[in-house]
Design a protein around this motif. Structure first.
Motif, PDB file in Angstrom:
ATOM      1  N   LEU A   1     106.795   1.946  14.310  1.00 44.88           N
ATOM      2  CA  LEU A   1     108.384   1.824  15.503  1.00 44.88           C
ATOM      3  C   LEU A   1     108.150   0.230  15.049  1.00 44.88           C
ATOM      4  CD1 LEU A   1     106.263   3.235  18.834  1.00 44.88           C
ATOM      5  CD2 LEU A   1     108.774   4.386  17.153  1.00 44.88           C
ATOM      6  N   VAL A   2     109.738   0.175  14.889  1.00 47.37           N
ATOM      7  CA  VAL A   2     110.424  -1.538  14.894  1.00 47.37           C
ATOM      8  C   VAL A   2     111.573  -1.427  15.831  1.00 47.37           C
ATOM      9  CG1 VAL A   2     112.343  -0.804  13.037  1.00 47.37           C
ATOM     10  CG2 VAL A   2     111.388  -3.275  13.816  1.00 47.37           C
ATOM     11  N   SER A   3     111.618  -2.693  16.977  1.00 45.27           N
ATOM     12  CA  SER A   3     112.325  -3.304  17.755  1.00 45.27           C
ATOM     13  C   SER A   3     113.797  -3.551  17.540  1.00 45.27           C
ATOM     14  CB  SER A   3     112.012  -3.574  18.971  1.00 45.27           C
ATOM     15  OG  SER A   3     111.371  -4.443  18.590  1.00 45.27           O
ATOM     16  N   GLU A   4     114.415  -3.428  17.789  1.00 46.03           N
ATOM     17  CA  GLU A   4     115.824  -4.011  17.502  1.00 46.03           C
ATOM     18  C   GLU A   4     116.508  -5.033  18.451  1.00 46.03           C
ATOM     19  OE1 GLU A   4     117.526  -1.397  13.762  1.00 46.03           O
ATOM     20  OE2 GLU A   4     118.217  -0.642  15.893  1.00 46.03           O
ATOM     21  N   ARG A   5     116.906  -6.388  18.589  1.00 42.42           N
ATOM     22  CA  ARG A   5     117.347  -7.037  19.756  1.00 42.42           C
ATOM     23  C   ARG A   5     118.728  -6.630  20.286  1.00 42.42           C
ATOM     24  NH1 ARG A   5     117.269 -12.986  18.601  1.00 42.42           N
ATOM     25  NH2 ARG A   5     119.670 -12.808  17.965  1.00 42.42           N
ATOM     26  N   PRO A   6     119.242  -5.726  19.817  1.00 40.73           N
ATOM     27  CA  PRO A   6     120.566  -5.193  20.429  1.00 40.73           C
ATOM     28  C   PRO A   6     119.976  -4.022  21.899  1.00 40.73           C
ATOM     29  CG  PRO A   6     121.283  -5.294  18.452  1.00 40.73           C
ATOM     30  CD  PRO A   6     119.670  -6.367  18.404  1.00 40.73           C
ATOM     31  N   GLY A   7     118.728  -3.276  22.060  1.00 42.01           N
ATOM     32  CA  GLY A   7     118.407  -2.999  22.331  1.00 42.01           C
ATOM     33  C   GLY A   7     117.927  -0.964  21.856  1.00 42.01           C
ATOM     34  N   ARG A   8     117.611  -1.193  20.503  1.00 43.33           N
ATOM     35  CA  ARG A   8     117.060   0.442  20.209  1.00 43.33           C
ATOM     36  C   ARG A   8     115.750  -0.073  19.354  1.00 43.33           C
ATOM     37  NH1 ARG A   8     122.362  -0.532  17.944  1.00 43.33           N
ATOM     38  NH2 ARG A   8     121.649  -1.945  16.267  1.00 43.33           N
ATOM     39  N   ILE A   9     114.743   1.182  19.872  1.00 48.81           N
ATOM     40  CA  ILE A   9     113.395   1.062  18.693  1.00 48.81           C
ATOM     41  C   ILE A   9     113.414   2.518  18.398  1.00 48.81           C
ATOM     42  CG2 ILE A   9     111.221   2.104  19.246  1.00 48.81           C
ATOM     43  CD1 ILE A   9     111.044   1.350  22.724  1.00 48.81           C
ATOM     44  N   ARG A  10     113.625   1.903  17.147  1.00 53.08           N
ATOM     45  CA  ARG A  10     113.409   2.897  15.987  1.00 53.08           C
ATOM     46  C   ARG A  10     112.247   3.429  15.326  1.00 53.08           C
ATOM     47  NH1 ARG A  10     118.668   1.459  13.281  1.00 53.08           N
ATOM     48  NH2 ARG A  10     117.876   3.816  12.284  1.00 53.08           N
TER      49      ARG A  10
ATOM     50  N   PRO B   1     117.689   8.422  11.192  1.00 51.43           N
ATOM     51  CA  PRO B   1     118.667   7.793  12.011  1.00 51.43           C
ATOM     52  C   PRO B   1     118.837   7.728  13.626  1.00 51.43           C
ATOM     53  CG  PRO B   1     119.196   9.011  10.480  1.00 51.43           C
ATOM     54  CD  PRO B   1     117.767   9.657  10.358  1.00 51.43           C
ATOM     55  N   GLU B   2     118.135   8.638  13.809  1.00 49.10           N
ATOM     56  CA  GLU B   2     118.640   8.915  15.158  1.00 49.10           C
ATOM     57  C   GLU B   2     117.836   7.698  16.961  1.00 49.10           C
ATOM     58  OE1 GLU B   2     120.362  10.175  17.847  1.00 49.10           O
ATOM     59  OE2 GLU B   2     121.525  10.506  16.006  1.00 49.10           O
ATOM     60  N   PRO B   3     117.449   6.544  17.033  1.00 50.06           N
ATOM     61  CA  PRO B   3     117.113   5.424  17.994  1.00 50.06           C
ATOM     62  C   PRO B   3     116.134   6.561  18.661  1.00 50.06           C
ATOM     63  CG  PRO B   3     118.821   5.156  18.059  1.00 50.06           C
ATOM     64  CD  PRO B   3     119.243   6.742  17.358  1.00 50.06           C
ATOM     65  N   TYR B   4     114.469   5.997  18.066  1.00 49.41           N
ATOM     66  CA  TYR B   4     113.285   6.506  18.967  1.00 49.41           C
ATOM     67  C   TYR B   4     113.663   6.280  20.611  1.00 49.41           C
ATOM     68  CZ  TYR B   4     108.581   7.109  20.904  1.00 49.41           C
ATOM     69  OH  TYR B   4     107.546   7.367  21.672  1.00 49.41           O
ATOM     70  N   MET B   5     114.471   4.979  20.824  1.00 58.21           N
ATOM     71  CA  MET B   5     114.270   5.337  22.257  1.00 58.21           C
ATOM     72  C   MET B   5     115.451   3.924  22.506  1.00 58.21           C
ATOM     73  SD  MET B   5     112.405   4.393  25.459  1.00 58.21           S
ATOM     74  CE  MET B   5     112.686   3.801  27.606  1.00 58.21           C
ATOM     75  N   ILE B   6     116.485   3.817  23.828  1.00 58.11           N
ATOM     76  CA  ILE B   6     117.909   3.198  23.548  1.00 58.11           C
ATOM     77  C   ILE B   6     117.771   2.262  24.537  1.00 58.11           C
ATOM     78  CG2 ILE B   6     119.804   2.398  24.169  1.00 58.11           C
ATOM     79  CD1 ILE B   6     121.007   4.986  21.674  1.00 58.11           C
ATOM     80  N   ILE B   7     117.046   0.962  24.911  1.00 60.27           N
ATOM     81  CA  ILE B   7     117.421   0.031  26.190  1.00 60.27           C
ATOM     82  C   ILE B   7     118.262  -0.399  26.561  1.00 60.27           C
ATOM     83  CG2 ILE B   7     115.608  -1.032  27.242  1.00 60.27           C
ATOM     84  CD1 ILE B   7     113.018  -0.194  25.728  1.00 60.27           C
ATOM     85  N   ASN B   8     118.385  -0.938  27.443  1.00 54.98           N
ATOM     86  CA  ASN B   8     119.464  -1.485  28.449  1.00 54.98           C
ATOM     87  C   ASN B   8     119.301  -2.580  28.106  1.00 54.98           C
ATOM     88  OD1 ASN B   8     122.527  -2.597  29.274  1.00 54.98           O
ATOM     89  ND2 ASN B   8     122.188  -1.717  30.836  1.00 54.98           N
ATOM     90  N   VAL B   9     119.703  -3.382  27.235  1.00 52.12           N
ATOM     91  CA  VAL B   9     119.162  -4.945  27.275  1.00 52.12           C
ATOM     92  C   VAL B   9     120.713  -5.854  28.038  1.00 52.12           C
ATOM     93  CG1 VAL B   9     117.121  -4.155  25.777  1.00 52.12           C
ATOM     94  CG2 VAL B   9     119.201  -5.439  25.244  1.00 52.12           C
ATOM     95  N   LYS B  10     119.749  -7.043  27.842  1.00 50.83           N
ATOM     96  CA  LYS B  10     120.719  -8.503  27.702  1.00 50.83           C
ATOM     97  C   LYS B  10     120.910  -8.896  26.647  1.00 50.83           C
ATOM     98  CE  LYS B  10     123.577 -11.033  29.349  1.00 50.83           C
ATOM     99  NZ  LYS B  10     125.687 -10.785  29.604  1.00 50.83           N
TER     100      LYS B  10
ATOM    101  N   GLU C   1     106.998  11.036  22.883  1.00 52.65           N
ATOM    102  CA  GLU C   1     106.327  12.155  22.674  1.00 52.65           C
ATOM    103  C   GLU C   1     107.616  12.732  21.378  1.00 52.65           C
ATOM    104  OE1 GLU C   1     109.763  13.422  25.438  1.00 52.65           O
ATOM    105  OE2 GLU C   1     107.815  13.020  27.495  1.00 52.65           O
ATOM    106  N   GLY C   2     106.264  11.661  20.515  1.00 52.99           N
ATOM    107  CA  GLY C   2     106.916  12.162  18.616  1.00 52.99           C
ATOM    108  C   GLY C   2     107.962  11.701  18.591  1.00 52.99           C
ATOM    109  N   ARG C   3     109.538  12.014  19.050  1.00 51.15           N
ATOM    110  CA  ARG C   3     110.129  11.450  18.107  1.00 51.15           C
ATOM    111  C   ARG C   3     111.652  10.857  18.678  1.00 51.15           C
ATOM    112  NH1 ARG C   3     114.086  13.657  13.413  1.00 51.15           N
ATOM    113  NH2 ARG C   3     112.021  13.241  11.288  1.00 51.15           N
ATOM    114  N   LYS C   4     110.842  10.610  20.285  1.00 48.47           N
ATOM    115  CA  LYS C   4     111.840  10.317  21.036  1.00 48.47           C
ATOM    116  C   LYS C   4     110.280   8.876  22.206  1.00 48.47           C
ATOM    117  CE  LYS C   4     112.183  13.481  24.777  1.00 48.47           C
ATOM    118  NZ  LYS C   4     113.294  13.941  25.237  1.00 48.47           N
ATOM    119  N   GLY C   5     111.081   8.241  22.625  1.00 52.22           N
ATOM    120  CA  GLY C   5     110.388   7.712  23.681  1.00 52.22           C
ATOM    121  C   GLY C   5     110.393   8.027  25.117  1.00 52.22           C
ATOM    122  N   VAL C   6     110.270   7.900  25.697  1.00 47.40           N
ATOM    123  CA  VAL C   6     110.509   8.598  27.232  1.00 47.40           C
ATOM    124  C   VAL C   6     109.678   7.003  28.393  1.00 47.40           C
ATOM    125  CG1 VAL C   6     110.261   9.994  29.344  1.00 47.40           C
ATOM    126  CG2 VAL C   6     110.984  10.391  27.175  1.00 47.40           C
TER     127      VAL C   6
END
Length: 377
Positions: free
Chosen positions: A64-73, A82-91, A135-140
Protein backbone atom coordinates in the motif's frame (compact mmCIF):
# COMPACT_ATOMS: atom_id res chain seq x y z
CA UNK A 1 23.38 60.64 13.61
CA UNK A 2 19.78 59.40 13.85
CA UNK A 3 19.42 55.85 15.17
CA UNK A 4 17.82 53.30 12.82
CA UNK A 5 14.62 51.68 14.05
CA UNK A 6 14.38 48.04 12.98
CA UNK A 7 11.05 46.68 11.72
CA UNK A 8 9.31 44.84 14.58
CA UNK A 9 9.45 41.37 12.96
CA UNK A 10 13.16 41.61 12.18
CA UNK A 11 13.89 42.99 15.64
CA UNK A 12 12.00 40.06 17.22
CA UNK A 13 13.97 37.51 15.18
CA UNK A 14 17.22 39.20 16.13
CA UNK A 15 16.18 39.25 19.80
CA UNK A 16 15.20 35.56 19.89
CA UNK A 17 18.24 34.40 17.89
CA UNK A 18 20.50 36.01 20.49
CA UNK A 19 19.12 33.56 23.04
CA UNK A 20 19.18 30.48 20.80
CA UNK A 21 22.16 28.21 21.40
CA UNK A 22 23.86 27.06 18.19
CA UNK A 23 26.15 24.04 18.26
CA UNK A 24 28.46 22.43 15.74
CA UNK A 25 27.92 19.26 13.75
CA UNK A 26 28.72 16.22 15.90
CA UNK A 27 30.02 13.91 13.13
CA UNK A 28 33.70 14.07 12.20
CA UNK A 29 33.27 12.87 8.62
CA UNK A 30 32.32 14.78 5.47
CA UNK A 31 29.63 13.54 3.08
CA UNK A 32 30.80 11.59 0.04
CA UNK A 33 28.88 11.81 -3.26
CA UNK A 34 28.13 8.57 -5.12
CA UNK A 35 25.91 9.46 -8.14
CA UNK A 36 25.50 5.77 -9.04
CA UNK A 37 25.18 4.45 -5.50
CA UNK A 38 27.38 1.60 -4.34
CA UNK A 39 27.09 -1.52 -6.53
CA UNK A 40 23.36 -1.24 -7.06
CA UNK A 41 20.89 -1.46 -9.91
CA UNK A 42 17.91 0.91 -9.90
CA UNK A 43 14.61 -0.01 -11.57
CA UNK A 44 11.24 1.71 -11.78
CA UNK A 45 8.83 -0.47 -9.80
CA UNK A 46 5.65 1.66 -9.92
CA UNK A 47 5.02 5.00 -11.61
CA UNK A 48 2.29 7.60 -12.25
CA UNK A 49 1.69 8.31 -8.58
CA UNK A 50 0.70 11.69 -7.13
CA UNK A 51 2.95 12.78 -4.27
CA UNK A 52 3.44 9.38 -2.58
CA UNK A 53 4.35 9.68 1.09
CA UNK A 54 4.53 6.25 2.72
CA UNK A 55 4.92 2.66 1.51
CA UNK A 56 4.10 -0.48 3.50
CA UNK A 57 4.28 -4.14 2.51
CA UNK A 58 1.71 -6.70 3.66
CA UNK A 59 2.74 -10.30 4.40
CA UNK A 60 0.58 -11.71 1.58
CA UNK A 61 2.59 -9.85 -1.08
CA UNK A 62 0.41 -6.79 -1.45
CA UNK A 63 1.72 -3.28 -0.81
CA UNK A 64 0.00 0.00 0.00
CA UNK A 65 1.20 3.51 -0.79
CA UNK A 66 -0.34 6.78 0.40
CA UNK A 67 -0.79 9.72 -1.97
CA UNK A 68 -0.93 13.09 -0.24
CA UNK A 69 -4.17 14.26 -1.93
CA UNK A 70 -5.98 11.53 0.05
CA UNK A 71 -5.72 8.19 -1.73
CA UNK A 72 -4.32 4.90 -0.48
CA UNK A 73 -3.26 2.88 -3.51
CA UNK A 74 -2.94 -0.88 -3.73
CA UNK A 75 -0.03 -2.62 -5.47
CA UNK A 76 -0.46 -6.29 -6.43
CA UNK A 77 2.30 -8.34 -8.06
CA UNK A 78 4.24 -5.15 -8.70
CA UNK A 79 1.31 -3.52 -10.53
CA UNK A 80 -0.61 -0.46 -9.39
CA UNK A 81 -4.34 -1.24 -9.12
CA UNK A 82 -6.29 1.55 -10.88
CA UNK A 83 -9.05 1.81 -8.27
CA UNK A 84 -7.93 3.33 -4.95
CA UNK A 85 -7.83 1.02 -1.95
CA UNK A 86 -9.37 3.86 0.06
CA UNK A 87 -10.11 7.56 -0.38
CA UNK A 88 -9.80 9.80 2.68
CA UNK A 89 -11.16 13.34 2.86
CA UNK A 90 -8.00 15.28 3.68
CA UNK A 91 -6.91 18.91 3.76
CA UNK A 92 -4.31 18.79 1.01
CA UNK A 93 -2.56 22.09 1.65
CA UNK A 94 1.18 22.79 1.57
CA UNK A 95 2.82 19.82 3.32
CA UNK A 96 -0.52 18.59 4.70
CA UNK A 97 -2.71 15.76 3.49
CA UNK A 98 -2.45 11.98 3.68
CA UNK A 99 0.95 11.07 5.09
CA UNK A 100 2.14 8.05 7.05
CA UNK A 101 0.90 4.44 6.85
CA UNK A 102 1.59 1.58 9.26
CA UNK A 103 0.55 -2.07 9.50
CA UNK A 104 -0.64 -3.70 12.73
CA UNK A 105 2.23 -5.82 14.11
CA UNK A 106 -0.10 -8.86 14.34
CA UNK A 107 -1.42 -8.55 10.78
CA UNK A 108 -3.28 -10.48 9.33
CA UNK A 109 -4.70 -11.90 12.58
CA UNK A 110 -5.53 -8.29 13.37
CA UNK A 111 -6.17 -6.97 9.84
CA UNK A 112 -5.59 -3.28 10.44
CA UNK A 113 -3.81 -0.50 8.59
CA UNK A 114 -3.10 2.88 10.21
CA UNK A 115 -3.02 6.25 8.45
CA UNK A 116 -2.16 9.80 9.51
CA UNK A 117 -3.66 12.76 7.71
CA UNK A 118 -4.48 16.47 7.84
CA UNK A 119 -8.11 17.62 7.89
CA UNK A 120 -10.16 20.77 8.40
CA UNK A 121 -12.96 21.26 10.93
CA UNK A 122 -14.82 24.52 11.54
CA UNK A 123 -12.15 26.43 9.66
CA UNK A 124 -9.30 24.99 11.76
CA UNK A 125 -6.66 22.49 10.61
CA UNK A 126 -5.81 19.33 12.56
CA UNK A 127 -4.03 16.01 12.14
CA UNK A 128 -5.30 12.62 13.25
CA UNK A 129 -4.41 8.93 13.03
CA UNK A 130 -7.11 6.42 12.12
CA UNK A 131 -7.30 2.64 11.96
CA UNK A 132 -8.56 0.97 8.80
CA UNK A 133 -9.83 -2.59 8.43
CA UNK A 134 -8.27 -4.42 5.49
CA UNK A 135 -10.80 -6.12 3.22
CA UNK A 136 -8.53 -7.30 0.44
CA UNK A 137 -8.90 -4.80 -2.39
CA UNK A 138 -10.28 -2.05 -0.18
CA UNK A 139 -9.94 -0.58 3.26
CA UNK A 140 -12.82 0.42 5.54
CA UNK A 141 -12.66 2.97 8.35
CA UNK A 142 -12.51 1.30 11.77
CA UNK A 143 -11.75 3.88 14.48
CA UNK A 144 -9.86 7.07 15.37
CA UNK A 145 -6.61 6.34 17.23
CA UNK A 146 -5.67 9.92 18.14
CA UNK A 147 -7.18 13.25 17.10
CA UNK A 148 -6.97 17.02 17.49
CA UNK A 149 -3.23 17.31 16.84
CA UNK A 150 -2.88 20.88 15.61
CA UNK A 151 -2.17 21.05 11.87
CA UNK A 152 -1.08 23.72 9.43
CA UNK A 153 0.19 24.32 5.91
CA UNK A 154 3.68 23.30 7.05
CA UNK A 155 5.31 21.10 9.70
CA UNK A 156 2.77 18.36 10.29
CA UNK A 157 5.32 15.62 10.91
CA UNK A 158 3.35 12.62 9.67
CA UNK A 159 5.46 9.47 10.07
CA UNK A 160 3.83 6.57 11.91
CA UNK A 161 5.49 3.22 12.62
CA UNK A 162 5.21 0.29 14.99
CA UNK A 163 8.27 -0.36 17.09
CA UNK A 164 9.75 -3.67 18.27
CA UNK A 165 7.58 -3.23 21.40
CA UNK A 166 4.45 -3.36 19.18
CA UNK A 167 3.60 0.21 20.12
CA UNK A 168 2.62 2.85 17.58
CA UNK A 169 5.01 5.81 17.28
CA UNK A 170 3.76 9.05 15.70
CA UNK A 171 5.80 12.10 14.70
CA UNK A 172 4.19 15.54 14.92
CA UNK A 173 5.51 18.89 13.74
CA UNK A 174 5.33 22.17 15.61
CA UNK A 175 3.38 23.88 12.77
CA UNK A 176 5.92 26.77 12.70
CA UNK A 177 5.13 27.59 16.35
CA UNK A 178 8.40 26.63 17.99
CA UNK A 179 7.16 27.14 21.54
CA UNK A 180 4.78 24.18 21.16
CA UNK A 181 7.74 21.79 20.89
CA UNK A 182 8.70 22.56 24.52
CA UNK A 183 5.11 22.53 25.83
CA UNK A 184 4.22 19.17 27.40
CA UNK A 185 0.55 20.15 27.25
CA UNK A 186 0.75 20.24 23.45
CA UNK A 187 0.95 17.22 21.12
CA UNK A 188 2.99 19.22 18.57
CA UNK A 189 6.74 18.97 18.06
CA UNK A 190 6.73 15.51 19.63
CA UNK A 191 7.08 11.81 19.11
CA UNK A 192 3.95 10.16 20.50
CA UNK A 193 3.58 6.53 21.61
CA UNK A 194 0.29 4.62 21.82
CA UNK A 195 -0.99 1.06 21.93
CA UNK A 196 -2.47 -0.38 18.70
CA UNK A 197 -5.92 0.50 20.10
CA UNK A 198 -4.99 4.11 20.83
CA UNK A 199 -4.50 3.78 24.58
CA UNK A 200 -1.66 5.42 26.51
CA UNK A 201 0.93 2.79 27.55
CA UNK A 202 1.54 2.62 31.30
CA UNK A 203 5.31 2.95 30.81
CA UNK A 204 5.19 6.21 28.85
CA UNK A 205 7.50 8.84 30.41
CA UNK A 206 4.83 11.40 31.32
CA UNK A 207 1.71 10.50 33.34
CA UNK A 208 -1.45 10.02 31.25
CA UNK A 209 0.28 11.45 28.18
CA UNK A 210 1.02 9.97 24.74
CA UNK A 211 4.25 12.04 24.58
CA UNK A 212 7.40 9.93 24.27
CA UNK A 213 9.94 12.69 23.43
CA UNK A 214 9.76 16.41 22.75
CA UNK A 215 11.63 19.47 21.52
CA UNK A 216 11.25 18.43 17.86
CA UNK A 217 10.71 20.79 14.93
CA UNK A 218 9.41 18.64 12.06
CA UNK A 219 10.29 14.96 12.53
CA UNK A 220 9.64 12.80 9.46
CA UNK A 221 11.55 9.56 9.83
CA UNK A 222 11.67 6.70 12.35
CA UNK A 223 13.83 3.57 12.31
CA UNK A 224 14.90 1.06 14.97
CA UNK A 225 18.41 -0.35 15.07
CA UNK A 226 18.08 -4.07 14.22
CA UNK A 227 20.44 -5.23 16.99
CA UNK A 228 19.93 -2.79 19.86
CA UNK A 229 16.34 -1.71 19.24
CA UNK A 230 17.38 1.94 19.66
CA UNK A 231 15.05 4.39 17.95
CA UNK A 232 16.54 6.76 15.36
CA UNK A 233 14.69 9.83 14.07
CA UNK A 234 15.17 12.31 11.22
CA UNK A 235 14.22 15.96 11.66
CA UNK A 236 14.09 19.11 9.56
CA UNK A 237 16.10 22.06 10.82
CA UNK A 238 15.13 25.75 10.53
CA UNK A 239 14.22 27.37 7.24
CA UNK A 240 14.44 30.99 8.33
CA UNK A 241 13.03 31.02 11.85
CA UNK A 242 15.12 33.13 14.21
CA UNK A 243 17.38 33.91 11.24
CA UNK A 244 18.63 30.30 11.05
CA UNK A 245 18.78 27.86 8.15
CA UNK A 246 19.76 24.21 7.59
CA UNK A 247 20.89 22.18 10.60
CA UNK A 248 18.86 19.09 9.65
CA UNK A 249 19.34 16.24 12.11
CA UNK A 250 19.49 12.54 12.84
CA UNK A 251 18.73 11.80 16.50
CA UNK A 252 18.71 8.77 18.76
CA UNK A 253 15.49 8.97 20.74
CA UNK A 254 15.51 8.44 24.50
CA UNK A 255 12.25 8.03 26.40
CA UNK A 256 11.26 11.39 27.86
CA UNK A 257 14.15 13.19 26.13
CA UNK A 258 14.14 16.88 25.20
CA UNK A 259 15.75 17.50 21.80
CA UNK A 260 15.97 21.25 22.21
CA UNK A 261 13.93 22.96 19.49
CA UNK A 262 13.65 25.93 19.36
CA UNK A 263 16.11 26.67 22.16
CA UNK A 264 19.05 24.90 20.55
CA UNK A 265 20.13 23.82 17.08
CA UNK A 266 23.11 21.69 16.12
CA UNK A 267 24.98 19.85 18.88
CA UNK A 268 25.97 22.41 21.54
CA UNK A 269 26.40 19.88 24.36
CA UNK A 270 23.91 21.52 26.72
CA UNK A 271 23.07 19.15 29.60
CA UNK A 272 19.29 19.55 29.54
CA UNK A 273 19.02 18.73 25.82
CA UNK A 274 19.99 15.67 23.80
CA UNK A 275 22.34 16.33 20.88
CA UNK A 276 21.85 14.78 17.44
CA UNK A 277 24.42 12.32 16.10
CA UNK A 278 24.34 13.93 12.62
CA UNK A 279 23.79 17.57 11.67
CA UNK A 280 23.80 18.83 8.09
CA UNK A 281 24.33 22.59 8.14
CA UNK A 282 23.18 22.89 4.52
CA UNK A 283 19.47 22.19 3.98
CA UNK A 284 19.11 18.47 3.30
CA UNK A 285 15.86 17.80 4.82
CA UNK A 286 15.73 14.10 5.71
CA UNK A 287 12.43 12.22 5.58
CA UNK A 288 11.66 8.48 5.79
CA UNK A 289 14.43 6.09 6.74
CA UNK A 290 15.22 2.47 7.45
CA UNK A 291 18.06 0.23 8.55
CA UNK A 292 19.42 -2.14 5.93
CA UNK A 293 22.29 -4.55 6.61
CA UNK A 294 23.35 -2.48 9.60
CA UNK A 295 23.45 0.86 7.77
CA UNK A 296 20.92 3.67 8.13
CA UNK A 297 19.39 4.75 4.81
CA UNK A 298 17.67 8.15 4.72
CA UNK A 299 15.51 9.59 1.94
CA UNK A 300 16.08 13.33 1.51
CA UNK A 301 14.05 16.01 -0.17
CA UNK A 302 15.82 19.21 -1.24
CA UNK A 303 19.20 17.52 -1.57
CA UNK A 304 17.67 14.75 -3.73
CA UNK A 305 19.90 12.06 -2.24
CA UNK A 306 19.45 8.67 -0.67
CA UNK A 307 21.90 8.91 2.20
CA UNK A 308 23.68 5.91 3.69
CA UNK A 309 25.06 6.41 7.20
CA UNK A 310 27.55 3.88 8.50
CA UNK A 311 27.66 3.52 12.27
CA UNK A 312 30.09 1.99 14.75
CA UNK A 313 28.74 0.90 18.13
CA UNK A 314 30.68 1.19 21.34
CA UNK A 315 28.66 0.11 24.34
CA UNK A 316 25.51 2.22 24.30
CA UNK A 317 26.94 4.94 22.06
CA UNK A 318 27.27 5.26 18.29
CA UNK A 319 29.95 6.82 16.13
CA UNK A 320 29.24 7.93 12.56
CA UNK A 321 32.06 6.53 10.42
CA UNK A 322 30.83 7.37 6.93
CA UNK A 323 28.07 9.35 5.18
CA UNK A 324 27.37 8.69 1.50
CA UNK A 325 24.96 10.64 -0.70
CA UNK A 326 23.71 8.20 -3.31
CA UNK A 327 22.27 9.33 -6.66
CA UNK A 328 23.28 12.97 -5.98
CA UNK A 329 25.65 15.12 -8.03
CA UNK A 330 25.90 17.95 -5.51
CA UNK A 331 23.93 19.46 -2.61
CA UNK A 332 20.94 20.31 -4.80
CA UNK A 333 20.83 17.90 -7.76
CA UNK A 334 20.10 14.21 -7.86
CA UNK A 335 19.24 11.64 -10.52
CA UNK A 336 15.73 10.90 -9.28
CA UNK A 337 14.66 14.17 -7.67
CA UNK A 338 13.12 14.59 -4.23
CA UNK A 339 12.92 11.41 -2.14
CA UNK A 340 10.26 11.01 0.57
CA UNK A 341 10.55 7.49 1.94
CA UNK A 342 12.75 4.39 1.85
CA UNK A 343 11.69 0.94 3.04
CA UNK A 344 12.98 -2.62 2.90
CA UNK A 345 10.82 -4.92 0.78
CA UNK A 346 10.06 -8.59 1.46
CA UNK A 347 12.45 -9.48 -1.40
CA UNK A 348 15.37 -7.91 0.47
CA UNK A 349 15.61 -4.89 -1.83
CA UNK A 350 15.16 -1.22 -0.95
CA UNK A 351 12.21 0.76 -2.28
CA UNK A 352 12.36 4.56 -2.57
CA UNK A 353 9.48 7.00 -3.16
CA UNK A 354 9.94 10.22 -5.11
CA UNK A 355 8.14 13.48 -4.25
CA UNK A 356 8.56 15.45 -7.45
CA UNK A 357 4.93 16.50 -7.86
CA UNK A 358 4.68 18.22 -4.49
CA UNK A 359 5.12 21.74 -5.87
CA UNK A 360 8.80 21.90 -4.94
CA UNK A 361 10.26 19.41 -7.39
CA UNK A 362 10.77 19.12 -11.14
CA UNK A 363 8.58 16.22 -12.31
CA UNK A 364 10.10 13.81 -14.79
CA UNK A 365 8.05 11.63 -17.17
CA UNK A 366 6.12 9.04 -15.16
CA UNK A 367 6.53 10.85 -11.83
CA UNK A 368 5.96 10.22 -9.12
CA UNK A 369 7.62 6.81 -8.91
CA UNK A 370 8.68 4.05 -6.59
CA UNK A 371 12.18 2.82 -7.41
CA UNK A 372 13.48 -0.63 -6.59
CA UNK A 373 17.14 -0.65 -5.55
CA UNK A 374 18.77 -4.03 -6.11
CA UNK A 375 22.13 -4.72 -4.50
CA UNK A 376 24.55 -6.55 -6.76
CA UNK A 377 26.37 -9.54 -5.29
Amino acid sequence: MQAKILPFGFALILFISCFQIVGQKPQKVEDIYLPDGDKVEVKVWVQDLEIPWSLVFLPDGRALVSERPGRIRLIENGKLVPEPYMIINVKHIGEGGLMGLAVHPDFPNKPYIYAMYTYESDGKIFNRVIRIKDEGRKGVFDKVIIDSILGARFHNGGRIKFGPDKMLYITTGEIFKGELAQDLNSLNGKILRLTPDGEIPSDNPFPNSPIYSYGHRNPQGLAWHPETGDLFESEHGPSGEYGRFGHDEINIIVKGGNYGWPKVIGAPGEKEYIDPIVVWKDATPPSGMTFYKGDLFVATLRSEALIRIKLQRSGKSYKVTKIERWFAFDKRRGKYGRLRDVVVGPDGNLYVLTSNRDGRGNPQPGDDKIYQIIFKK
